[in-house]
Design a protein around this motif. Structure first.
Motif, PDB file in Angstrom:
ATOM      1  N   ASP A 152      32.435  47.801  48.424  1.00 21.14           N
ATOM      2  CA  ASP A 152      32.747  46.427  48.803  1.00 21.14           C
ATOM      3  C   ASP A 152      32.606  45.475  47.623  1.00 21.14           C
ATOM      4  O   ASP A 152      33.408  44.546  47.450  1.00 21.14           O
ATOM      5  N   VAL A 153      31.591  45.693  46.800  1.00 17.30           N
ATOM      6  CA  VAL A 153      31.414  44.828  45.630  1.00 17.30           C
ATOM      7  C   VAL A 153      32.594  44.988  44.676  1.00 17.30           C
ATOM      8  O   VAL A 153      33.170  43.997  44.186  1.00 17.30           O
ATOM      9  N   ILE A 154      32.970  46.234  44.376  1.00 19.86           N
ATOM     10  CA  ILE A 154      34.106  46.477  43.471  1.00 19.86           C
ATOM     11  C   ILE A 154      35.379  45.879  44.067  1.00 19.86           C
ATOM     12  O   ILE A 154      36.205  45.293  43.345  1.00 19.86           O
ATOM     13  N   THR A 155      35.546  46.026  45.376  1.00 15.20           N
ATOM     14  CA  THR A 155      36.744  45.477  46.032  1.00 15.20           C
ATOM     15  C   THR A 155      36.811  43.968  45.878  1.00 15.20           C
ATOM     16  O   THR A 155      37.852  43.401  45.529  1.00 15.20           O
ATOM     17  N   LYS A 156      35.711  43.300  46.124  1.00 13.60           N
ATOM     18  CA  LYS A 156      35.707  41.833  46.057  1.00 13.60           C
ATOM     19  C   LYS A 156      35.856  41.329  44.631  1.00 13.60           C
ATOM     20  O   LYS A 156      36.346  40.219  44.417  1.00 13.60           O
ATOM     21  N   LEU A 157      35.456  42.150  43.671  1.00 13.81           N
ATOM     22  CA  LEU A 157      35.639  41.755  42.278  1.00 13.81           C
ATOM     23  C   LEU A 157      37.058  41.988  41.790  1.00 13.81           C
ATOM     24  O   LEU A 157      37.504  41.344  40.842  1.00 13.81           O
ATOM     25  N   SER A 158      37.780  42.883  42.443  1.00 13.04           N
ATOM     26  CA  SER A 158      39.067  43.334  41.915  1.00 13.04           C
ATOM     27  C   SER A 158      40.266  42.729  42.604  1.00 13.04           C
ATOM     28  O   SER A 158      41.302  42.518  41.994  1.00 13.04           O
ATOM     29  N   SER A 192      28.761  40.313  44.998  1.00 16.30           N
ATOM     30  CA  SER A 192      29.958  40.067  44.186  1.00 16.30           C
ATOM     31  C   SER A 192      30.026  38.619  43.710  1.00 16.30           C
ATOM     32  O   SER A 192      30.435  38.350  42.576  1.00 16.30           O
ATOM     33  N   LYS A 193      29.630  37.677  44.567  1.00 18.02           N
ATOM     34  CA  LYS A 193      29.649  36.273  44.165  1.00 18.02           C
ATOM     35  C   LYS A 193      28.647  36.010  43.025  1.00 18.02           C
ATOM     36  O   LYS A 193      28.872  35.156  42.174  1.00 18.02           O
ATOM     37  N   LEU A 194      27.545  36.745  43.049  1.00 23.13           N
ATOM     38  CA  LEU A 194      26.573  36.600  41.953  1.00 23.13           C
ATOM     39  C   LEU A 194      27.218  36.957  40.622  1.00 23.13           C
ATOM     40  O   LEU A 194      27.034  36.268  39.611  1.00 23.13           O
ATOM     41  N   ILE A 195      28.011  38.038  40.612  1.00 22.77           N
ATOM     42  CA  ILE A 195      28.677  38.465  39.381  1.00 22.77           C
ATOM     43  C   ILE A 195      29.781  37.481  39.005  1.00 22.77           C
ATOM     44  O   ILE A 195      29.901  37.057  37.844  1.00 22.77           O
TER      45      ILE A 195
END
Length: 1994
Positions: free
Chosen positions: A1186-1192, A1105-1108
């Motif tokens: 988890d990625v979607i959660t951390k982005l949202s 997520s941090k990469l995005i």
């Protein structure tokens, strides 16, 4: 003590014994006692105590004399020995003596209260339950007694005694009342005759008073000894009433716990208030002096009852009770309201004063805590009790118990602001001074506490503690009081100071008391010295006499007093003899350096007071010389630590400087004499000390030199004003170099000496640099006087002469060092030379050295050759020489500099040192140095340093590399070339991925993170940037904090690559994106969900997520959305179609097998490994989520409970739970984000792209699939289950935190997918309940209403049916509504069936369907049954009696749905079904069972699995209905239906189903998860198969017998599927009763056979192979080797518990199941058969392995701590329901503990025998576990069984009474009129220990009684079963015996205790019968085959 002298002296003071004397005053009497004490030279308290004893003894003697005289027996009187001396005392004889009884001091109170009581009885005739006649009788008789002369005389006598009591002093009352109470207590206990008027009524009204049991009222007089709260003496007010009730002496009522009835003292006072005369004055004047208080625990009954009870508890003797009471008080205070607390406050001070000086430290601590709670609660209301508690509070701050003192101090500081404390002391001044004065002048160890209760040591300790706290409290009082207030209270203070006891404390042998005294004295001197004017001489002598004490704490206060006395007392020196009292002690202190940290700081002010006015001039100089001789001796000869040495040296030279200044300023003395004296001091005490410091073994210079330097510096600054100072300086500098030179003459300790030189020079320089801001000024030095002018110091002035002298000294020292290094090669000088050159570097220094090197030509460059020569010497080569050369480098010419660098950079031995310093500032900025660093040798060296660093050799290498990379911009392009950088980075990246070099990753990772910004700043190094970025990116993902990797380093690495992306130093191009995606996928593939922790998965998602986020941080919203969409597709892409299809198909089959969903198609998928597939499927879904959660949204992980799973090797941390970020902010939790993101919502996605929606809906769908696995699946690894839960909770959290705009789109898309695709998409709709719009009550109903509904029959699709099925069981009851016209006439049968089933599940309760809608649903269901029946008749479609594997999927699914429909009908309304429909159900089931039989060989097909599951479930439902219906009175129709079913259908159905089940199990593919789930759906139905048909026919079919079924079940106990294991055990348990019945029949047959025709040897040798348990033997023996190996290392040694071997969970579970079945056989079998089963176990020694295995499998905590009695232990050993085992919810350790308890319950004799032969350690642990955990459970169960049996067998000839608490059984065996009574007591370790049996009554003689007791003991010890079984066996034995059955003449019992058989082997000669096993034992022990009785051959 001379008694006669004491009496004669007291006789002179009538005030003490004449109670009518007019001068009665306590203070006056105290003065008289002090005079008497001085006259006879004895302590006051001792005189008082002796006089009391004499007076009391004389008065008692006189009373006894008068009584004897009255009855005419005066001749028997023996005079008191001091009677003739005490005749002056007045003793009033009694006017009348009644019946010779002695009158109590409290007779009047007793009498009048009794009178009042009787009058109360008269007014209330029903009082105490007395009849009206009884009350009248008592009142009249008591009135008659009142009129007697004897009573009147008593009144007169009492009034006289009252006059006497009013004149008794306070202390006399204390002791007199105590002795009199004790006498009365003894008399009242021994003589009932003292109340003769009551005895006549003893029998008059006994009958009338029997039922009255009122609690008597009593008056309680508190013993007035200090701190004695328990001892009380009672005066019975209601004795008349009690004697009548009890028939004799009044008895003490039992104490009632928690009794809140008011104490009798308050009752008595209420009674006394109503009387017409003045009661006796028994009160004691209150005093706040410790130990002299009235009863503090006499509590008003009007306050809160809880406070009453607690306050009384505080008065108990036991300290534990007091502590508990104080804790309860604190809790009550915290809960009480203001009004309640205000009422309690007046009673608290006395309690606090009493307890704050208690003997026990814990009580004092708790009392201070109680005060703290009061202060915190009441606030300003404390003022009402402040004066009372303040004195004790002040002293409590100095309690010797630190904790108590700390609490009191903190409470005090919190209660009063600093500026208010003085006012508080003024407010409470009188009370404080009274308290302290009385404690210090009146209190003694004997009066501090009651010597009858406490030991002398405790009394003394308490007294000392009070004195200490009072003295220190007095010091605090003086400190806080203002000076004007102190002066106004001078008289109050004089009362204390003038008392001799105050001054006597300096002689105490207790150091703490002496310390407190001197602390108080110092406070007096500081704040109120005028109070000591009259005591100056005494005080001065005391102070100077004590200066040589050894206690450090004491000395601190003494020397403070010494200095203050010198200041405050004008003529102090006149009060002491210096030569005798002061100087000897002072020389001793200085000579031995006694307590230097305490004493020596006071020497300067002490010495300053010795001047010519104190000592003559000649004596003063002698004093100075002796003073410094002793202090010097102490410094040199005593071994001291750092602080002590520093203190001595500081005092040494500060006083020396002061004395020299004083001498220099002395204008009266001769200059030459002054100079001579000062030079002598300098030589002896400065120069000599420096020489000693340099040459001494220790490093004393650093503590001494700076003091000398300060003194010399001062002299140097003031030398222009004094010739003496100038002379001293000249002498010092001339002698100093000589001293330093002389110290180098030695050849040892060269390095230490050189270090001392450097230390001295550093000190000399540092004092010059320091600017002094303070000066010492003495009283006798006047600033403005001419004599003080030489001492003025000009601050910040440049002392050039001092610097010049110091530089000269340094130059000389450097010359000496250089010469010594060149000549002797002593390396000890090199480092010190480097220090001096660096510190004093200058061209002048180098010229001076060059001049020494070559006097003819001064050339600095010549030094280069000298220093270079040193580097060529191996012994001298070091970095210090390189440092010297590079310092010299600054002063060389340019050409000389280049030559120097070129020469040394090629020398390997010094290359690293040169480069290191060349890279350092400021050398690195010089052009010559830059050229040097471009040389190839430097590059090669840097690469070599990188290799060294990557291999773990960090020393200097990392520093050089960092210096190499971090340069200024001007020098960057010259110093760093790409080729060298790339090589260095490649080398440093290697440890990041090399597992073998894990210890180097921390340093290498940190280094790369630090240089990444430097590399990114150079645009020409793009490939290098990408290489470092990817290395750090991968490192941050795969690594976590450990012993080899610090948290700081990991943060550095993560922040480095994130900053590079955020700042656009790096652009995430296609190459980087593909590389990062590959890293993520590789990481996920390498992760195993069974082993990883939540942190691992969290870290991967965080990195993704941090990469995005970082790569899109600077983009516009639209551009950001596009880039995120591309990145999501790239990063979250995973080809998992095959996995999804497999999981979807598996879950669909599971739901169809359980009948929870419909589907028209079923497809088979290729077999796959379920665990691996689930692992892969799960981790990708969690990662995506988890990625979607951390982005949202910002959701911080907070583990509410960290789920841990026990593994064979390790404890793996599993996922926890999460809460919303908003909640975290409220809780002030630490934020998860890095410091780079202050606004945590700034970079979150405000809108989702299509790719995110797609991935999110895919996750929702996956969750619905995984939910089926979680709820329906079995044998799933617990780690994977936890991860599924984690995904569900993470998804729930995300749904709750979604923004409104995103949640609306999510809902719409899910609606669309559910309507279009159906299946599990309909289940995913449940996730919408977490949205804010549905997260309300009845949200599911709102959700269903929002879904589109069909408006016509054509719109009802399977997808809609799936939605209805999903909601039917989750929605609220009776909330599912479907228009009947949509399905009642629908053409599709499957639609009707599915909708009716859904409506039934939502609307109907079992047996309750009375509402209109419910009846309509029932009607529709019955009509549907008719429709199905009609359709079946017209066109058979239900697949009756055929192989269904050949049919299509749709027809099979229809049949399955109809079967499920029939199951629901039988579940909800079977009574509504008529005969026709019952026929349909029975025929359908029997026909479908035949189809199962024909199709089960094809069960590997999904459609066959689903069909078989539905038929098994239908049969189970029917079986449950029939079983329940049999217990009720059914209708005739149902009864006929059941009978017909059992006669016609049941046998075949049950046999076919069990046969099909066996076939399926035998052909099962254990690698297929589909088949495993199929078995899971079948096994619960086996519980509902009637195995009686198998028992009746002894077979399943012609090829499979009953024995085959048992063997099949035993074999499958060890099946890989636990479900099959449990089902096999279920089959065995179902067959248990039938098999036991078969064994019983065999046993009866064997017993009826001719015993002589049997081989008894075979039986008695233990050949018990005819019964059912022998079938288990092969299976058990198969486990023996495995279990023996398992318990081989288990020796019950607690220290080895953590290192024990493990065993497979399946093996352990199967083994325990097998033994569960065996124990079940034993528990269900009758006693005779049970003994045979138990014998079979012991003959084969199976219990030896089984029982030890149980203890090894038990919870480790219980076995490790068998005595801990953990609460969970009783739960672990409690009963275990078979349902828990079937659900596989029980743990192995819990199962093992249960089986141990079951073994003790079922076969206790077997366990007992095993325990008896165990080794000591094993036996102890087994006993402790049994005693603490199992025995209480078994005792309660066995005794409960006995009680229940007693109720059932009430008419039996044996009655049993049970006492549960004491574990006792009282058994009464009746035989006609005779009775036998036995008492059976169960031991603590029951049933292991022996049961104690006692016979209280017996029928026959004692011998027979003993035999009977012995028999019962044998039965209870050797029988296997419950306690009731043993007692019943013993009763049967007695019954048979008294019925005439002959007993066996070997065991003398009718029934054998082992086999429970009667004697049946008959002797042919004597015709006596014996038990078979008894006879066998007789034969083997006697080695003969003769009859035990007649001795003939048997």
């Amino acid at each position: 003590m001379d008694t006669k002298v004491l009496i004669e002296t007291i006789k002179l003071y009538p005030t003490l014994y004449d109670r009518k004397h007019s001068s009665i005053n306590i203070e006056h009497k105290n003065l008289i006692w002090n005079e008497i004490s001085q006259k006879i030279d004895q302590p006051v308290e001792k005189c008082k105590a002796k006089w009391r004893n004499l007076r009391d003894s004389y008065q008692k003697a006189m009373k006894w004399k008068h009584e004897l005289e009255a009855i005419g027996k005066l001749s028997s009187y023996h005079p008191y020995k001091h009677e003739y001396l005490l005749e002056f005392l007045e003793v009033r004889p009694k006017r009348k003596i009644s019946d010779g009884s002695r009158r109590s001091k409290f007779k009047v109170s007793n009498y009048m209260l009794k009178k009042q009581k009787l009058e109360d009885y008269n007014t209330s005739q029903d009082a105490h339950g007395l009849s009206s006649h009884a009350v009248e009788f008592l009142v009249e008789n008591e009135k008659q007694n009142i009129q007697n002369d004897d009573s009147n005389a008593d009144i007169v006598e009492a009034v006289d005694e009252q006059d006497q009591y009013e004149e008794i002093t306070e202390e006399e009352q204390i002791y007199q009342e105590t002795s009199e109470h004790q006498e009365e207590s003894v008399d009242s206990n021994n003589k009932v005759e003292e109340k003769p008027f009551l005895l006549s009524y003893d029998c008059a009204h006994e009958t009338a008073l029997q039922s009255s049991e009122e609690t008597r009222e009593e008056i309680t007089y508190q013993d007035t000894y200090p701190n004695e709260s328990e001892t009380s003496y009672t005066l019975e007010l209601d004795s008349c009433y009690q004697i009548i009730i009890m028939g004799g002496k009044a008895k003490q009522a039992q104490r009632t716990k928690g009794n809140l009835k008011p104490a009798s003292s308050s009752k008595a006072s209420e009674q006394l208030d109503t009387l017409s005369f003045t009661p006796l004055d028994m009160t004691i004047t209150s005093s706040i002096v410790s130990g002299f208080t009235e009863d503090p625990f006499d509590i008003d009954s009007r306050i809160d009852p809880n406070f009453q009870m607690v306050l009384r508890k505080m008065g108990k003797k036991d300290p534990t009770t007091k502590i508990k009471a104080l804790k309860e008080f604190i809790d009550l205070v915290g809960q009480a309201d203001n009004d309640t607390l205000t009422a309690v406050l007046p009673f608290f001070p006395k309690v606090y004063i009493q307890l704050s000086c208690d003997v026990d430290a814990r009580v004092r601590e708790s009392s201070q805590s109680a005060l703290q709670s009061i202060v915190n609660k009441v606030g300003k209301n404390l003022a009402m009790i402040l004066k009372q508690i303040f004195p004790a509070w002040v002293c409590g701050q100095y309690d010797t118990h630190p904790t108590a003192a700390s609490i009191a101090t903190n409470c005090f500081e919190k209660a009063f602001p600093a500026k208010k404390i003085s006012d508080v002391f003024v407010f409470c001044e009188t009370e404080t001074l009274d308290y302290i004065t009385k404690n210090l002048t009146v209190l003694t160890a004997q009066t501090a506490c009651n010597p009858k209760i406490y030991s002398p040591e405790e009394c003394e300790a308490k007294y000392q503690r009070i004195v200490i706290s009072s003295l220190r409290g007095y010091a605090l009082y003086l400190e806080k009081m203002s000076s004007d207030k102190l002066e106004s209270s001078m008289n109050k203070n004089f009362l204390l100071i003038e008392n001799d006891r105050f001054w006597s404390y300096h002689k105490s042998k207790v150091p703490q008391i002496k310390s407190a005294f001197f602390e108080a004295l110092s406070s007096l001197l500081q704040h109120a010295s005028y109070l000591l004017v009259n005591f100056e001489e005494q005080m001065t002598a005391i102070v100077f006499k004590s200066i040589d004490e050894t206690d450090a704490a004491l000395l601190s206060h003494i020397w403070t007093c010494v200095v203050l006395v010198q200041v405050k007392v004008e003529n102090w020196y006149k009060y002491v003899n210096f030569n005798k009292a002061v100087f000897p002690k002072l020389w001793k202190i200085l000579h031995s350096s006694m307590c230097p940290c305490v004493i020596f700081p006071n020497l300067l002010p002490f010495l300053s007071k010795f001047n010519k006015s104190v000592l003559p001039d000649d004596q003063l100089q002698i004093f100075y010389l002796k003073f410094y001789e002793n202090i010097k001796f102490g410094l040199i000869n005593n071994q001291m630590g750092k602080s002590e040495t520093s203190a001595v040296s500081s005092a040494y030279f500060e006083t020396l400087q002061y004395i020299i200044i004083q001498i220099a300023n002395d204008s009266e003395s001769i200059e030459t004499d002054k100079l001579s004296f000062c030079l002598g001091l300098l030589d002896e005490h400065v120069i000599a000390v420096i020489f000693w410091c340099i040459n001494a073994e220790g490093f004393f210079g650093k503590f001494v030199f700076h003091h000398i330097a300060n003194m010399i510096n001062y002299f140097s600054k003031t030398s222009s004003t004094s010739k003496i100072f100038e002379s001293l300086l000249n002498r010092f500098w001339s002698e100093l170099y000589q001293v330093l030179s002389n110290s180098l003459e030695t050849t040892t300790n060269i390095e230490k000496i050189a270090n001392s030189h450097v230390e001295l020079i550093k000190s000399m320089k540092s004092c010059q640099q320091r600017i002094r801001t303070t000066k010492i000024k003495f009283d006798d030095v006047v600033e403005d006087s001419p004599s003080s002018s030489p001492t003025k110091v000009v601050e910040n002035s440049k002392n050039r002469a001092y610097e010049d002298e110091l530089n000269k000294l340094v130059y000389k020292i450097c010359n000496v060092y250089t010469e010594r290094i060149s000549s002797t090669h002593e390396i000890g000088f090199v480092e010190n030379l480097e220090i001096l050159i660096k510190e004093y570097q200058s061209e002048e220094l180098f010229r001076h050295l060059a001049k020494w090197n070559n006097p003819d030509e001064v050339d600095i460059c010549s030094l280069y050759d000298t220093f270079s020569a040193w580097l060529l010497v191996k012994e001298l080569r070091c970095e210090s020489i390189v440092e010297i050369i590079l310092v010299l480098y600054k002063y060389l010419k340019p050409s000389e500099k280049i030559d120097l660098l070129n020469r040394w950079i090629r020398v390997p031995s010094v290359q690293s040192w040169i480069i290191m310093r060349a890279l350092s500032y400021p050398l690195c900025i010089e052009p010559d140095i830059s050229k040097l660093l471009q040389m190839q040798e430097v590059k090669d060296h840097m690469i070599h340093c990188a290799r060294q660093a990557s291999n773990g050799i960090y020393k200097e290498n990392l520093i050089i590399l960092q210096k190499y990379f971090f340069q200024t911009e001007d020098s960057q392009s010259n110093l760093i070339d790409s080729e060298t950088c790339e090589k260095i980075i490649e080398i440093m990246c290697e440890p990041l991925t090399d597992v073998a070099r894990i210890s180097q990753m921390d340093q290498c990772g940190s280094f790369l993170a630090q240089i990444l910004p430097v590399v990114c700043a150079d645009s020409d190094k793009k490939s290098l940037q990408e290489k470092i970025f990817l290395a750090l990116y991968e490192f941050s993902m795969i690594k976590e904090v450990s012993d080899d990797l610090s948290e700081d380093t990991l943060w550095e690495v993560t922040t480095a690559w994130q900053d590079a992306l955020s700042s656009r130093d790096l652009i995430l191009d296609e190459f980087l994106l593909n590389s990062c995606t590959k890293i993520i996928q590789n990481k996920l593939e390498n992760l195993s969900m069974e082993k990883i922790s939540m942190n691992d998965m969290e870290r991967v998602a965080e990195v993704g997520s941090k990469l995005i986020m970082c790569s899109t941080e600077q983009e516009t919203p639209d551009e950001k959305k596009k880039i995120v969409d591309m990145l999501i597709k790239k990063i979250l892409k995973h080809n998992e179609d095959e996995n999804v299809n497999y999981m979807e198909n598996l879950c669909l089959c599971i739901e169809l097998m359980h009948g929870d969903i419909i589907s028209t198609t079923i497809f088979d998928t290729p077999p796959m490994n379920f665990t691996n597939t689930l692992d892969t499927f799960l981790k990708h879904k969690i990662f995506n989520l988890d990625v979607i959660t951390k982005l949202s949204c910002n959701i911080k992980k907070v583990s509410k409970q960290m789920m841990k799973v026990e593994d064979d090797n390790d404890d793996v941390e599993q996922p926890g739970y999460e809460i919303e970020f908003s909640e975290l902010q409220n809780q002030a939790l630490e934020e998860e984000a890095t410091e780079d993101y202050c606004d945590m919502d700034e970079n979150l996605l405000k809108e989702w792209s299509d790719a995110i929606y797609e991935k999110f809906h895919d996750i929702c769908y996956s969750e619905s699939i995984l939910n089926v696995i979680l709820t329906r699946g079995r044998n799933i690894q617990s780690e994977l289950e936890n991860w599924i839960i984690y995904l569900q909770e993470r998804l729930e959290t995300l749904m709750k935190n979604l923004p409104e705009n995103i949640s609306v789109i999510v809902k719409e898309k899910l609606f669309e997918l559910a309507n279009v695709r159906g299946g599990f998409w309909t289940r995913s709709l449940m996730n919408l309940l977490n949205l804010k719009c549905y997260n309300v009550e009845s949200g599911i109903s709102l959700l269903l209403n929002d879904l589109s509904k069909p408006s016509s029959q054509d719109e009802i699709t399977n997808n809609y049916l799936n939605i209805i099925q999903s909601f039917s069981e989750r929605i609220d009851k009776k909330s599912l509504t479907i228009a009947s016209n949509l399905f009642e006439n629908h053409s599709n049968l499957i639609v009707k069936v599915s909708i009716i089933r859904s409506l039934m599940r939502n609307h109907l309760n079992v047996g309750d369907f009375n509402e209109m809608n419910d009846r309509r649903i029932v009607g529709n269901a019955l009509n549907l049954m008719n429709e199905i029946l009609s359709k079946q008749k017209s066109d058979p479609f239900l697949l009756y009696n055929k192989d269904i594997s050949m049919d299509g999927e749709e027809s099979i699914l229809i049949a399955c749905e109809i079967a499920n429909f029939l199951s629901d009908v039988l579940s909800y309304f079977p009574n509504e079904v008529d005969v026709k429909r019952w026929d349909f159900i029975r025929i359908a089931l029997s026909s479908w069972v035949l189809s199962v039989s024909k199709s089960c060989h094809k069960f590997h097909e999904n459609k066959v699995k689903i069909f078989i599951s539905s038929i098994f479930r239908l049969n189970a439902t029917l079986f449950k209905f029939i079983t329940i219906e049999k217990t009720k009175s059914s209708t005739e129709i149902l009864q006929n239906v059941i009978d017909e079913w059992e006669k016609v259908f049941a046998k075949e159905v049950n046999l076919v189903l069990i046969k099909s089940f066996i076939l399926i199990i035998k052909q099962l593919d254990y690698q297929s998860k589909h088949q495993e789930c199929f078995v899971d759906s079948l096994c619960p139905s086996i519980d509902y198969i009637d195995f009686n048909y198998i028992l009746q026919s002894q077979k399943v079919d012609s090829t499979f017998s009953l024995k085959d079924l048992i063997v099949f079940s035993l074999e499958n106990l060890s099946n890989n599927y636990r479900t099959i294991c449990v089902t096999s055990a279920t089959i065995i348990k179902k067959l248990t009763f039938g098999l036991i019945k078969l064994d019983q029949d065999v046993l009866i047959q064997r017993n009826s056979e001719d015993d002589t025709g049997r081989n008894d040897d075979d039986e008695n040798l233990g050949n018990y192979r005819w019964h059912i348990l022998d079938t288990f033997r092969d299976t058990l023996e198969g486990y023996q080797d495995v279990m023996k190996e398992f318990i081989e290392d288990f020796n019950f040694k607690l220290s080895d518990m953590d290192e024990l071997s493990s065993i497979s969970q399946n093996v352990a579970f199967s083994y325990l199941l097998l033994w569960d079945c065996i124990l079940n056989f034993c528990s269900k079998a009758p006693a005779e058969l049970r003994s045979i089963y138990a014998k079979w176990i012991t003959v084969h020694h199976f219990e030896d392995v089984f029982l030890v295995s149980l203890f090894k499998l038990m919870p480790r905590d219980i076995v490790r701590n068998p005595e801990a009695q953990m609460k969970s232990g009783h739960v672990v050993f409690s009963s275990l329901e078979w349902k828990e085992i079937e659900d596989l919810s029980v743990d192995i350790d819990r199962y093992a503990a249960f089986l141990y308890a079951e073994s003790l319950r079922t076969v206790p004799a077997v366990v007992r025998k095993w325990w008896h032969v165990s080794n000591t350690r094993q036996a102890q642990i087994v006993e402790k576990i049994t005693q603490n955990y199992v025995s209480p459970i078994l005792c309660q169960q066995d005794l409960t069984v006995l009680m229940n049996r007693k109720e059932k067998d009430g008419k039996d000839n044996m009655q049993v009474k049970v006492l549960m608490q004491s574990r006792e059984i009282f058994a009464t065996y009746s035989l006609e009129e005779a009775k036998m009574e036995l008492t059976i007591s169960l031991p603590a370790n029951y049933p292991l220990g022996a049961i104690k049996i006692e016979s209280t009554k017996h029928i026959a003689g004692k011998f027979q009684a003993r035999e009977i007791v012995k028999q019962l003991s044998i039965y209870l010890t050797h029988q296997n079963g419950r306690l009731y079984d043993g007692i019943s066996l013993w009763k049967r034995n007695l019954d048979r015996k008294y019925e005439g059955v002959e007993e066996c003449y070997v065991c003398y019992s009718v029934i054998n205790q082992d086999t429970c058989q009667l004697p049946r082997l008959t002797c042919k000669t004597c015709k006596k019968k014996f038990h078979s096993n008894c006879l066998y034992k007789w034969f083997t022990s006697s080695n003969k085959s003769t009859c035990p009785l007649c001795r003939n051959v048997f």
